[in-house]
Structures are given as C-alpha cells and as structure tokens.
Design a protein around this motif. Structure first.
Motif, PDB file in Angstrom:
ATOM      1  N   THR A  37      45.798  37.623  32.565  1.00 20.21           N
ATOM      2  CA  THR A  37      46.242  38.990  32.882  1.00 20.21           C
ATOM      3  C   THR A  37      45.071  39.891  33.272  1.00 20.21           C
ATOM      4  N   VAL A  38      43.845  39.379  33.111  1.00 22.75           N
ATOM      5  CA  VAL A  38      42.643  40.203  33.323  1.00 22.75           C
ATOM      6  C   VAL A  38      42.067  39.954  34.712  1.00 22.75           C
ATOM      7  N   ASN A  39      41.673  41.019  35.382  1.00 23.29           N
ATOM      8  CA  ASN A  39      40.985  40.888  36.671  1.00 23.29           C
ATOM      9  C   ASN A  39      39.508  40.596  36.392  1.00 23.29           C
ATOM     10  N   LEU A  40      39.040  39.441  36.880  1.00 23.32           N
ATOM     11  CA  LEU A  40      37.670  39.010  36.568  1.00 23.32           C
ATOM     12  C   LEU A  40      36.616  39.959  37.120  1.00 23.32           C
TER      13      LEU A  40
ATOM     14  N   GLU B   7      36.488  34.055  43.792  1.00 32.55           N
ATOM     15  CA  GLU B   7      36.192  35.230  44.642  1.00 32.55           C
ATOM     16  C   GLU B   7      36.326  36.519  43.832  1.00 32.55           C
ATOM     17  N   SER B   8      37.288  36.527  42.920  1.00 31.18           N
ATOM     18  CA  SER B   8      37.494  37.712  42.091  1.00 31.18           C
ATOM     19  C   SER B   8      36.248  37.993  41.240  1.00 31.18           C
ATOM     20  N   PHE B   9      35.651  36.941  40.687  1.00 28.26           N
ATOM     21  CA  PHE B   9      34.417  37.139  39.912  1.00 28.26           C
ATOM     22  C   PHE B   9      33.268  37.527  40.847  1.00 28.26           C
ATOM     23  N   GLY B  10      33.216  36.912  42.028  1.00 31.08           N
ATOM     24  CA  GLY B  10      32.120  37.177  42.966  1.00 31.08           C
ATOM     25  C   GLY B  10      30.986  36.191  42.761  1.00 31.08           C
TER      26      GLY B  10
END
Length: 367
Positions: free
Chosen positions: A273-276, A317-320
């Motif tokens: 549920t968390v955006n990295l 990609e969300s983490f980068g």
C-alpha cells in the motif's frame, strides 16, 4: 565455528545502504507450500512442527528455493510463534488451519505465570540456523527472525489467528497494565531469541510486526512500536566483527514511517500500500536514512510472466536509482509486500527474480 566466506553479499550491502550492482531480492515465506518439494518434505515430517523442529528437514526446506531461484538471501525456516510455544502455551498446526495455542493469556493469573523462556527450549531453532549456514556454504547470507512483541501477544491472547482482534484489544483497553506486562516479557524474550540466532550464525535479523497495522494511531506507538524498540535496544549490533543488519516489517505500518524512522534498525519493510518513492523521500535519504524492503503485491505472481515483468519494473522505477559509489545512501531490497501465497505457480517466481535482476541492472546503467 568457522563458516565459508560469503560469495554474494548484495543483500547485506543493501541493508547497510551501500551500493550494489543489482537490487537484491528474497521473498517472505520463500520456503513454503507453493513449492512441490516443500510439500513432499512436510509430508515426510508428518506436521509443520515436525518439520520446524527437525534440523535436517528445516535445513532442506530453507535451501529448496535457492536451488530453483537466483535469490540473494536465505531465511531460516521456522515460525514466528516458537517463542510463546517455549513459554508453555502449546503450539499446534492443523492441516488447512492456522496456528492454535492450547492455552491463552487473558487473566491476571495467566500474565503472572509468563516469563522469558529458557532459550534451551528453542535449541532446535539455533541448531537449524547453524546447520543452514553450513549448508549454504557462503552462497548467500542467512536471515534469522522473530515475531514482534505485539504480534506474538495477539496470538497468545486470541489463542490463534483472528478476524477482529476482539480478545487482545479488549485486554489492551480494559487492562493496559496487563498488556504492557505481556509485551515487556515478549520483548525481552524476542531479544534473547534473536541474539541466540545471531550467535548460531544468522547474518541479519528481521522483526515481523504482522499485526501492528490493526492498532489505532497512538496505540501503535504505545503497544507495538515501543516494544519493537525495546527488542532492538538489546540486540547485538555485530558478531565476530560483522555488523548484523536489523529489518523491521510492520504490515499496515505505512502510516507511521515518521515514527519508525528513528528506530535503531537498518531497514524498514513495506507492504504494497506504500509508494516506494514517497517512502524513500520520507525515511530513505540522508546519513541516518533506512534501507527500504518490499513491496510488490504478492498477488501479482498470479498474473502471466510478462505482466509480472512489467509490475517489477514499476516497483523498481518507483524507488528510483539506488545509491551508487562510495559511502552510504538510499538502497532497496526487493521483496513482496507480505508472504507469498501457497497457490503461487513456482515458475512465476522465476519470472519475478529474473525481472528484478535484469531491470535493476538496467536502472543503474541509466543512472
């Protein structure tokens, strides 16, 4: 005792926020019922506890996923409820049902009878840790673990799993003094248990706060986080010259990252549920940041391999791009947002692990 030198330290380096050439990946419950070879070994053992308490079987099932997949860490095959079992509550597992305790902890007398168990009662766990570490022969690091004080308390008061946590929350609201007593004993027991795993050969340890997310804001900090902190405060920071990374995973804990960022641990596990990217900005950057572990939805593994590949890419990609070069910085350990489902097709895990390694290398090249 001397163990073989480590050939793949990617997971440990990522925990310590050092640069790696790919994002390491391991899976919660990676040794489990989705693997036919696990089911065969469990059938030989006769029961879950028969499996967990037999050094040879526990070693065998811990290594099974590593024979199939290019995972970057092994995790001890055991259960989070071994500690309350050693307290005399009588743990059992029925086929198709969750864990059950013969005795519950609900009254003043029940709480008065609780004590940190003699760690010799958990010798089978420590023997398994040493056996697994030897059998790994330096292939990847070995993670030890325990349930958090609050999560153990939930099972101890409820007598098993729960849909509504009525018994444990009733006790918490009506007799917070008793609840704090249970949690203090649990915290000291968990710390002793994890330290014994470290001495037996665990190279990292993880605290599973599986039910922290069922608490109201304020109660989480008081009844869960405070006691996880009490565990961490007692853990050996290193053993035989090596730093022992600590990971804390709270399912449903994304709301409280600001409260968790000063925990004395190296990595925080996140559910799906968390955006990295947001979590990285919140707790992952700076000299005192945390490595982040997670957090793909386990149900992605029921999609076809090309969809799994795409979803893995989205998480990465969300983490980068993780920290590269000398020093420390933001790092990521790829994992599921919770344990793998027993119904997962084993070949889909191959797609996931391969996608993590391929896409994460590409991400670093892009820089």
């Amino acid at each position: 005792m001397p163990f073989a030198p480590l050939q793949n330290d990617t997971f440990l380096r990522a925990c310590l926020r050092q640069s790696t050439d790919h994002t390491p990946v391991w899976l919660m419950r990676q040794a489990g019922r989705y693997l036919p070879e696990y089911r065969a070994t469990r059938a030989k053992a006769g029961s879950f506890m028969g499996l967990a308490t037999n050094t040879d079987y526990a070693t065998e099932v811990t290594l099974q996923p590593l024979e199939r997949y290019a995972l970057d860490a092994a995790i001890l095959f055991s259960d989070i409820l071994t500690v309350p079992d050693a307290m005399g509550l009588g743990l059992s597992f029925a086929i198709g049902e969750g864990p059950k305790f013969a005795k519950t902890v609900r009254t003043e007398a029940d709480v008065a009878a609780l004590a940190v168990p003699d760690m010799d009662k958990l010798r089978y766990v420590f023997d398994a840790v040493t056996s697994i570490r030897k059998a790994l022969n330096g292939r990847v690091p070995l993670i030890g673990f325990s349930g958090s004080p609050w999560t153990l308390a939930c099972y101890m008061v409820e007598g098993g799993g729960s849909d509504d946590y009525r018994a444990v929350k009733s006790l918490m609201y009506s007799r917070p003094d008793l609840m704090h007593r249970i949690l203090a004993i649990n915290a000291d027991a968990v710390a002793a248990y994890l330290n014994a795993q470290i001495e037996a050969g665990a190279q990292a340890v993880m605290v599973f706060d599986s039910w922290g997310g069922v608490l109201a804001d304020g109660n989480f900090q008081q009844f869960s986080l405070a006691y996880t902190r009490r565990v961490l405060d007692q853990l050996k920071p290193s053993f035989e010259g090596a730093t022992i990374p600590r990971i804390v995973f709270t399912k449903g804990g994304g709301l409280w990252l600001d409260d968790m960022k000063d925990l004395d641990c190296h990595a925080l596990g996140l559910d799906w549920t968390v955006n990295l990217g947001k979590a990285r900005a919140q707790v992952g950057e700076g000299p005192d940041g945390k490595a982040l572990q997670g957090n793909i939805d386990p149900n992605v593994l029921f999609a076809p391999p090309e969809a799994i590949d795409a979803e893995v890419a989205k998480v990465l990609e969300s983490f980068g791009t993780p920290h590269q070069g000398p020093g420390v910085g933001a790092t990521h350990i790829f994992n599921l947002g919770h344990g793998i489902s027993q119904h997962t097709p084993p070949e889909h895990v191959t797609a996931l692990v391969d996608a993590v390694h391929t896409h994460s290398r590409r991400l670093r090249q892009r820089g």
